[in-house]
Design a protein around this motif. Structure first.
Motif, PDB file in Angstrom:
ATOM      1  N   ARG A   1      58.170  42.978  65.395  1.00 56.40           N
ATOM      2  CA  ARG A   1      57.908  41.582  65.043  1.00 56.40           C
ATOM      3  C   ARG A   1      57.959  41.340  63.535  1.00 56.40           C
ATOM      4  NH1 ARG A   1      52.657  39.687  67.707  1.00 56.40           N
ATOM      5  NH2 ARG A   1      53.462  37.710  66.902  1.00 56.40           N
ATOM      6  N   LEU A   2      58.185  42.425  62.772  1.00 57.12           N
ATOM      7  CA  LEU A   2      58.372  42.304  61.329  1.00 57.12           C
ATOM      8  C   LEU A   2      59.751  42.768  60.883  1.00 57.12           C
ATOM      9  CD1 LEU A   2      54.905  43.582  60.079  1.00 57.12           C
ATOM     10  CD2 LEU A   2      55.792  41.259  59.839  1.00 57.12           C
ATOM     11  N   LEU A   3      60.363  43.694  61.624  1.00 50.55           N
ATOM     12  CA  LEU A   3      61.663  44.230  61.240  1.00 50.55           C
ATOM     13  C   LEU A   3      62.718  43.134  61.195  1.00 50.55           C
ATOM     14  CD1 LEU A   3      61.709  47.454  63.431  1.00 50.55           C
ATOM     15  CD2 LEU A   3      61.457  47.358  60.949  1.00 50.55           C
ATOM     16  N   ASP A   4      63.619  43.231  60.211  1.00 53.38           N
ATOM     17  CA  ASP A   4      64.719  42.266  60.070  1.00 53.38           C
ATOM     18  C   ASP A   4      64.210  40.827  60.051  1.00 53.38           C
ATOM     19  OD1 ASP A   4      66.590  44.258  59.953  1.00 53.38           O
ATOM     20  OD2 ASP A   4      67.028  44.218  62.087  1.00 53.38           O
ATOM     21  N   GLY A   5      63.085  40.621  59.415  1.00 53.43           N
ATOM     22  CA  GLY A   5      62.501  39.301  59.303  1.00 53.43           C
ATOM     23  C   GLY A   5      61.395  39.094  60.316  1.00 53.43           C
ATOM     24  N   PRO A   6      60.236  38.611  59.883  1.00 54.01           N
ATOM     25  CA  PRO A   6      59.116  38.388  60.802  1.00 54.01           C
ATOM     26  C   PRO A   6      59.402  37.260  61.779  1.00 54.01           C
ATOM     27  CG  PRO A   6      58.635  37.432  58.651  1.00 54.01           C
ATOM     28  CD  PRO A   6      59.922  38.188  58.501  1.00 54.01           C
ATOM     29  N   ASP A   7      58.631  37.238  62.863  1.00 55.56           N
ATOM     30  CA  ASP A   7      58.795  36.178  63.862  1.00 55.56           C
ATOM     31  C   ASP A   7      58.818  34.797  63.215  1.00 55.56           C
ATOM     32  OD1 ASP A   7      58.697  38.167  65.733  1.00 55.56           O
ATOM     33  OD2 ASP A   7      56.838  37.503  66.694  1.00 55.56           O
ATOM     34  N   GLU A   8      57.902  34.585  62.275  1.00 52.17           N
ATOM     35  CA  GLU A   8      57.765  33.251  61.679  1.00 52.17           C
ATOM     36  C   GLU A   8      59.056  32.779  61.014  1.00 52.17           C
ATOM     37  OE1 GLU A   8      53.827  35.209  62.079  1.00 52.17           O
ATOM     38  OE2 GLU A   8      55.771  35.821  61.259  1.00 52.17           O
ATOM     39  N   LEU A   9      59.762  33.701  60.375  1.00 51.58           N
ATOM     40  CA  LEU A   9      61.028  33.348  59.723  1.00 51.58           C
ATOM     41  C   LEU A   9      62.035  32.844  60.741  1.00 51.58           C
ATOM     42  CD1 LEU A   9      62.964  33.519  57.191  1.00 51.58           C
ATOM     43  CD2 LEU A   9      63.596  35.767  58.072  1.00 51.58           C
ATOM     44  N   HIS A  10      62.180  33.563  61.846  1.00 45.09           N
ATOM     45  CA  HIS A  10      63.179  33.184  62.851  1.00 45.09           C
ATOM     46  C   HIS A  10      62.769  31.920  63.599  1.00 45.09           C
ATOM     47  CE1 HIS A  10      65.434  36.850  62.174  1.00 45.09           C
ATOM     48  NE2 HIS A  10      64.301  37.525  62.231  1.00 45.09           N
TER      49      HIS A  10
END
Length: 418
Positions: A386-395
């Motif tokens: 949920r943090l790799l390659d951008g956190p959930d919040e970003l997506h």
């Protein structure tokens, strides 16, 4: 007893991931047989070696080389790597069905030669000819290992404009790099690192951000420390203190770092999602077997409604996530804009893996927290996902903004005021 043989003496029993009635919708018939072979290799050869591979060090390197040799002999090596670089050239649309079962173990891609796919594609498209000729065959064969360094300490990884690493041009065309990077997968064993840095004097925007291929043996390159993630290794922090590379070690052209990184990240996110599906199916399989085999005075756990609820919710999460992932695969494979689909798939797959692994641990009880199953590692992967390659919040924010733009009917005033 040799550590490798000790690990192999206690294989994970039971069926292949996905065998618990989950199926593989849409798997082409010509891929199904190969998928079964990959699943069997991961289940029978890779998973029993996980304790040794997880521990790292010389025994892990020996075990990995042995697995790689076995994969080559079995004809399963470098399946998605382009043929011109020594791989088998299976395209994304077909490889996706293999990536699930290959990724059921974190070590599956490395054992089967798929791990360097992102580096091979990036360098194949953007590296200088001499670098391609020298490096790509060795990356494909497993003779070289590469990693990618973008995130920096005290700098948000989702805000590359804040990159502080610097590259200074020399009079002979070379580049000298200064800076620190962290949470770099595999840096401790890597031979090459692709580093994002800002060209000195290029300002504070994104135009000056460029990529450089750095040999880890170069003077000034230091692996500072390993960064355990929830107790597990594999992530590293590095320092570049005046590391100089030739002019042809720039990847792409000046200022192209974000465009190239975007290509890499979109495919990387989809590959991660596929592997998370495979890992979630592995957790689901463990949970169902535990529910049926664990007897209490009142009967097996499978007869308890709360356990049945965990099984149902986990299956629902798996079945509803897979179509999102494969929609992103289809758009990427067709060369279409897949930003919205990739963002949704990444969030859904990360949450799903954490949910299913947590449910499996709950059904196992205290045994699910200990070293006798793969569940602690699967849960750890799900949480980190949920943090790799951008956190959930970003997506979540990026997808919502794109969707809401299509519904925006606010009248616009042209420059003339009409």
């Amino acid at each position: 007893m040799h550590p490798l043989n000790a690990a192999e003496s206690a294989p994970e029993v039971g069926r292949a991931p996905g065998a618990a009635g989950l199926g593989q919708p849409g798997c082409p018939p010509e891929v199904a047989e190969l998928r079964g072979r990959v699943a069997a290799f991961v289940r029978e050869r890779v998973m029993p070696c996980e304790p040794v591979l997880d521990a790292g060090g010389a025994p892990a390197r020996t075990a990995l080389r042995r697995l790689q040799d076995e994969a080559k002999q079995a004809g399963l090596w470098a399946l998605p790597i382009p043929e011109e670089y020594g791989g088998q050239g299976i395209g994304l649309a077909r490889y996706a069905h293999l990536a699930e079962v290959e990724g059921a173990s974190d070590h599956g891609p490395a054992a089967l030669g798929s791990a360097p796919l992102l580096d091979v594609l990036m360098l194949g498209r953007h590296a200088r000819p001499a670098v391609r000729e020298q490096r790509l065959p060795a990356l494909t064969s497993g003779g070289l290992r590469a990693c990618y360094a973008m995130t920096e300490p005290d700098t948000p990884g989702t805000d590359p404009v804040s990159t502080t690493a610097r590259a200074v041009a020399g009079p002979d065309g070379s580049w000298t790099l200064h800076g620190r990077k962290w949470f770099i997968t595999g840096a401790g064993e890597a031979d090459l690192v692709t580093v994002m840095a800002r060209i000195d004097g290029a300002g504070t925007g994104t135009d000056g951000l460029s990529l450089f291929l750095v040999p880890t043996t170069a003077p000034g390159f230091t692996v500072l420390r390993e960064l355990p993630v929830l107790g597990a290794g594999g992530q590293w922090e590095i320092e570049l203190d005046g590391v100089t590379v030739p002019s042809d070690h720039m990847v792409g052209e000046r200022g192209e770092a974000l465009r190239i990184a975007g290509e890499r990240l979109r495919l990387g996110r989809v590959l991660r999602c596929l592997r998370w599906l495979g890992q979630a199916e592995r957790a689901f399989d463990l949970m169902c077997r535990r529910a049926n085999s664990r007897e209490q005075s009142s009967g097996p756990l499978a007869g308890r409604q709360l356990v049945q609820q965990l099984v149902f919710d986990s299956l629902l999460a798996l079945r509803t996530t897979r179509p999102l992932v494969y929609e992103a695969v289809a758009r990427l494979a067709a060369g279409e804009d897949a930003r919205l689909e990739t963002g949704m798939a990444k969030v859904a797959a990360a949450r799903m893996l954490q949910q299913v692994a947590d449910a499996a641990i709950q059904v196992h009880g205290a045994a699910g927290l200990g070293p006798d199953t793969a569940l602690p590692g699967l849960f750890r992967t799900g949480r980190a996902a949920r943090l790799l390659d951008g956190p959930d919040e970003l997506h979540v924010a990026a997808v919502a903004r794109r969707v809401l733009r299509d519904y925006d009917v606010t009248p616009r005033t042209d420059p003339s005021g009409r």
